[in-house]
Design an enzyme around this catalytic site. Sequence first.
Site, PDB file in Angstrom:
ATOM      1  NE  ARG A 198      -3.514  -2.268   2.811  1.00 10.01           N
ATOM      2  CZ  ARG A 198      -3.209  -3.409   3.423  1.00 10.01           C
ATOM      3  NH1 ARG A 198      -1.995  -3.572   3.960  1.00 10.01           N
ATOM      4  NH2 ARG A 198      -4.096  -4.388   3.517  1.00 10.01           N
ATOM      5  CE  LYS A 231      -6.493  -0.350   5.505  1.00  7.39           C
ATOM      6  NZ  LYS A 231      -7.461  -0.365   4.375  1.00  7.39           N
ATOM      7  CG  HIS A 299      -4.904   0.412  -3.690  1.00  2.40           C
ATOM      8  ND1 HIS A 299      -4.182   0.307  -2.515  1.00  2.40           N
ATOM      9  CD2 HIS A 299      -5.848  -0.570  -3.628  1.00  2.40           C
ATOM     10  CE1 HIS A 299      -4.676  -0.671  -1.782  1.00  2.40           C
ATOM     11  NE2 HIS A 299      -5.679  -1.226  -2.435  1.00  2.40           N
ATOM     12  NE  ARG A 302      -3.081  -4.046  -0.961  1.00  3.50           N
ATOM     13  CZ  ARG A 302      -2.453  -4.782  -0.042  1.00  3.50           C
ATOM     14  NH1 ARG A 302      -1.134  -4.813  -0.045  1.00  3.50           N
ATOM     15  NH2 ARG A 302      -3.123  -5.479   0.844  1.00  3.50           N
ATOM     16  CG  HIS A 325      -5.910  -9.250   2.163  1.00  4.87           C
ATOM     17  ND1 HIS A 325      -6.193  -9.748   0.908  1.00  4.87           N
ATOM     18  CD2 HIS A 325      -5.843  -7.904   2.022  1.00  4.87           C
ATOM     19  CE1 HIS A 325      -6.284  -8.758   0.051  1.00  4.87           C
ATOM     20  NE2 HIS A 325      -6.083  -7.629   0.688  1.00  4.87           N
ATOM     21  CE1 TYR A 335      -6.520  -7.665  -6.173  1.00  8.16           C
ATOM     22  CE2 TYR A 335      -6.473  -8.569  -3.956  1.00  8.16           C
ATOM     23  CZ  TYR A 335      -6.208  -7.531  -4.835  1.00  8.16           C
ATOM     24  OH  TYR A 335      -5.645  -6.378  -4.373  1.00  8.16           O
TER      25      TYR A 335
END
Length: 367
Positions: A198, A231, A299, A302, A325, A335
Amino acid sequence: MDLPDGEVSWTVLDDEFSVVRPVERFLAHLSAVDRSPQTVRSYAFDLRDLFAFLLQAGLAWDALRLEDLGQFVAWLSRSPSERSGNVTRLPQAHSHCSPSTINRKLAAVGSFYEFHPRHGVECEFLWSLRPGAARGGSWRPLLAHLGEGPQRRREIKLKAPKKTPRTLTAAQIVAVLEACEHLRDRFLFALLAGAGLRIGEALGLRHEDIDTAGGLIRVQPRGNVNGARAKTGPRDIPVAAGLLRLYADYLFDEYGALDSDYVFVNLWAAPIGAPMGYWTVTDLVARIRNRTDLVFTPHWFRHTYATELLRRGVPAEVVQKLLGHASVATTIDTYEHLEVEHLRMVLHDAGWLSDPSQVTALAGERR
């Protein structure tokens, strides 16, 4: 406003430029529990819309009713010029806010109305946030429901079309890299493409996070003076040797003897040596877009990284760890898309499109 440590604080003002105290208290809480500045900013804008609606409708924030919330949803769908009530919206007019944007704003409002009752403020809307509370149930994650009877347990949430992650082709990535005037910028975009970071994770990188001997990029959650945030928790990402060579070239040719822990810093604009911020990257992306005629955001790199790994057969649980994640379900859900070209390639490799017997069999079935 800027705080002494360089971070940015957000608040909401009324028409008389006075601080809206309920919002200020909630935003201060978000900052206190270490929510990212971008999250606080987003909540501030969403709650600004709520209080603008309340002011126009003559409603008290702590006496919000379910039907009022429904009117708020309708108000958000109108353009700013229509919200005054002096303009009539035609049936075929497009909604000003998309369903996903409205759902995000409702989520912010829901968090706001969960916060205040938990901190001693009586709200008439409290019962709709926790319909199972009297029976020992847990708090609902979003605002409650519009109407009475059977629909009371249905959350107010618009049906939003699922967005397919936007990706870049290999040629487009090369075009972006070649459009960079400096090694720093080239390394930044190459890092996003080669490690799936990110942008906040990239801007928070320190030199100690790059293990050239081990071929690893380490993402470390920590406070950064430029407001950049990771994050999720720490993770190690193996990267190609070419990316590390580009890092070494960047240090030798441009970074030089500059004394900074941060990898990405201001080198040609004041303050020299300060870590790059989000707005610097925004300006950089705008310049690259003008040079290449490509539309992209950081982004997208990514998304491209993750999509390409999954296309190459990398297991979803591995991609999950590389992306950071929390759940493999998030990776699969995000995805699950496959472009037509990829579908065609898979069918061709399986012999489905090139096997004459398939055509004969299908033709026979039609007879």
